[in-house]
Design an enzyme around this catalytic site. Structure first.
Site, PDB file in Angstrom:
ATOM      1  CD  GLU A   1      -2.158   1.449   2.914  1.00  0.00           C
ATOM      2  OE1 GLU A   1      -2.402   2.595   3.356  1.00  0.00           O
ATOM      3  OE2 GLU A   1      -2.373   0.425   3.573  1.00  0.00           O
TER       4      GLU A   1
ATOM      5  CE  LYS B   1      -6.817   1.914   7.462  1.00  0.00           C
ATOM      6  NZ  LYS B   1      -5.587   2.479   6.873  1.00  0.00           N
TER       7      LYS B   1
END
Length: 214
Positions: free
Chosen positions: A43, A132
């Site tokens: 990411e 998340k």
């Protein structure tokens, strides 16, 4: 296609390398070291320098071995730009249904953040593939365990924030499916070799909990 790749990546090593502050000039070297260490999900947060350049470079060089995408995605326009450079995963620090739906419409894995059950269920309803828990150091192991009791068993939750090789086991026992790892694995100025060493420590930490992943 992306769902199959996502399942494969999370089965191999459900750890997300969060490369905040990465520069395009170092993207390939850092990304290569992470993949060599075993990471399969990379990411680049959008508040990094020229993030879409870094993402496009890594997609072209590493996209057959890893899922590459963006973090800190806050708008539909950013989702669309991410799709144009080949991003495969869209990660956000919040739960914006418009962003989640856009990511799914464009064929990406949607990975928003939550801190409360309400945010989690809103994200699930919008089509999120995973969630998340952020910031995990504030929610803690007890917070994760309490929320996992009401969330769908099939929805993977990845704590992000304050994760170390030493505390992963406690979170896993509370229901964590994987983790997002930021400054503990990469900080601006780190050499690729330094990133590799830190990545290996996390891989070893995960393998100690799940020996079959090694």
């Amino acid at each position: 296609m992306i769902q199959q790749k996502w399942r494969g990546a999370t089965a191999a090593l459900p750890l997300v390398a969060i490369l905040r502050g990465l520069n395009p000039s170092e993207a390939l070297d850092v990304g290569e070291r992470l993949v060599r260490a075993g990471f399969r999900i990379l990411e680049v947060p959008l508040n990094s320098p020229d993030p879409f350049v870094s993402i496009e470079k890594m997609v072209h060089a590493l996209g057959d071995r890893a899922i590459v995408g963006a973090g800190t995605v806050l708008s539909v326009e950013q989702v669309e730009q991410l799709a144009k450079v080949g991003g495969q995963i869209c990660i956000s620090p919040n739960s914006n249904p418009d962003v989640i739906r856009a990511a799914k419409r464009l064929g990406m894995i949607s990975f928003p953040a939550f801190f409360t059950p309400t945010e989690a269920f809103n994200a699930i309803e919008a089509g999120a593939d995973a969630l998340k828990l952020f910031p995990a150091e504030l929610a803690g192991v007890k917070g994760l365990k309490a929320m996992k009791a009401v969330l769908p068993r099939s929805m993977p939750v990845f704590p992000v924030g304050g994760v170390t090789p030493d505390n992963m086991r406690d979170f896993v026992e509370a229901g964590a499916a994987g983790f997002g790892i930021g400054s503990a694995i990469f900080k601006p100025g780190d050499t690729p070799d330094a990133v590799y060493k830190k990545a290996v420590a996390f891989v070893e930490g995960w393998t100690a909990i799940h020996p079959s992943a090694g």
